[in-house]
Design a protein around this motif. Structure first.
Motif, PDB file in Angstrom:
ATOM      1  N   ARG A   5      -0.625  -3.992  12.307  1.00 50.38           N
ATOM      2  CA  ARG A   5      -1.490  -4.215  11.141  1.00 50.38           C
ATOM      3  C   ARG A   5      -0.763  -3.843   9.841  1.00 50.38           C
ATOM      4  N   ASN A   6      -0.092  -2.690   9.841  1.00 45.79           N
ATOM      5  CA  ASN A   6       0.624  -2.259   8.639  1.00 45.79           C
ATOM      6  C   ASN A   6       1.723  -3.237   8.259  1.00 45.79           C
ATOM      7  N   THR A   7       2.447  -3.690   9.239  1.00 46.65           N
ATOM      8  CA  THR A   7       3.521  -4.643   8.985  1.00 46.65           C
ATOM      9  C   THR A   7       2.957  -5.944   8.421  1.00 46.65           C
ATOM     10  N   THR A   8       1.858  -6.398   8.972  1.00 48.22           N
ATOM     11  CA  THR A   8       1.245  -7.643   8.506  1.00 48.22           C
ATOM     12  C   THR A   8       0.721  -7.479   7.079  1.00 48.22           C
ATOM     13  N   ARG A   9       0.082  -6.355   6.775  1.00 42.96           N
ATOM     14  CA  ARG A   9      -0.427  -6.118   5.422  1.00 42.96           C
ATOM     15  C   ARG A   9       0.699  -6.105   4.405  1.00 42.96           C
ATOM     16  N   ARG A  10       1.780  -5.418   4.736  1.00 40.28           N
ATOM     17  CA  ARG A  10       2.917  -5.360   3.817  1.00 40.28           C
ATOM     18  C   ARG A  10       3.483  -6.750   3.550  1.00 40.28           C
ATOM     19  N   ARG A  11       3.625  -7.501   4.611  1.00 35.40           N
ATOM     20  CA  ARG A  11       4.163  -8.856   4.461  1.00 35.40           C
ATOM     21  C   ARG A  11       3.250  -9.717   3.591  1.00 35.40           C
ATOM     22  N   ARG A  13       1.084  -8.640   1.303  1.00 44.31           N
ATOM     23  CA  ARG A  13       1.164  -8.143  -0.065  1.00 44.31           C
ATOM     24  C   ARG A  13       2.426  -8.636  -0.753  1.00 44.31           C
ATOM     25  N   ARG A  14       3.547  -8.558  -0.049  1.00 39.03           N
ATOM     26  CA  ARG A  14       4.798  -9.052  -0.624  1.00 39.03           C
ATOM     27  C   ARG A  14       4.725 -10.550  -0.926  1.00 39.03           C
ATOM     28  N   LYS A  17       2.596 -11.022  -4.037  1.00 36.48           N
ATOM     29  CA  LYS A  17       3.350 -10.655  -5.239  1.00 36.48           C
ATOM     30  C   LYS A  17       4.381 -11.722  -5.583  1.00 36.48           C
ATOM     31  N   THR A  18       5.079 -12.187  -4.579  1.00 34.90           N
ATOM     32  CA  THR A  18       6.100 -13.211  -4.794  1.00 34.90           C
ATOM     33  C   THR A  18       5.455 -14.495  -5.342  1.00 34.90           C
TER      34      THR A  18
END
Length: 113
Positions: A5-11, A13-14, A17-18
């Motif tokens: 879940r954390n990895t997916t959220r970070r991706r 969010r990135r 932003k991009t």
């Protein structure tokens, strides 16, 4: 599962932003072109309005000249011309009525100005 879940959220969010950055950059680059297009459209509108005004002024001037010409011809007919006019009116009363109505509309239009 927590790691996933954390990895997916970070991706995500990135990626968001991009995408935001890319859209902002594209808008910044497109803004001058949009401004130029808006100015060109505004100028085109002004030119169109001015052309319409000029055309309507010319039409009104021509109408006044024509009315003056007809008025002088009718006034210049005198007694002899009046007889010719009354004969024509008796032959075609509908046409005479339309002419009188047209002259009245033109006169009222000119007086209302």
């Amino acid at each position: 599962m927590l790691l996933q879940r954390n990895t997916t959220r970070r991706r995500v969010r990135r990626a968001v932003k991009t995408t935001k950055r890319a859209l902002n950059d594209a808008l910044d680059r497109a803004e001058p072109g949009i401004e130029r297009a808006a100015e060109a459209l505004e100028e085109l509108g002004r030119d169109g309005i001015e052309a319409a005004r000029s055309y309507s002024r010319q039409g009104a001037t021509e109408l006044r000249k024509g009315y003056s010409r007809v008025e002088s011809q009718v006034m210049g007919m005198g007694r002899k011309g009046g007889r010719k006019l009354s004969r024509k009116a008796r032959r075609n009363p509908g046409k005479a009525a339309l002419i009188v109505a047209g002259v009245a509309v033109i006169a009222l239009g000119m007086l209302s100005r």
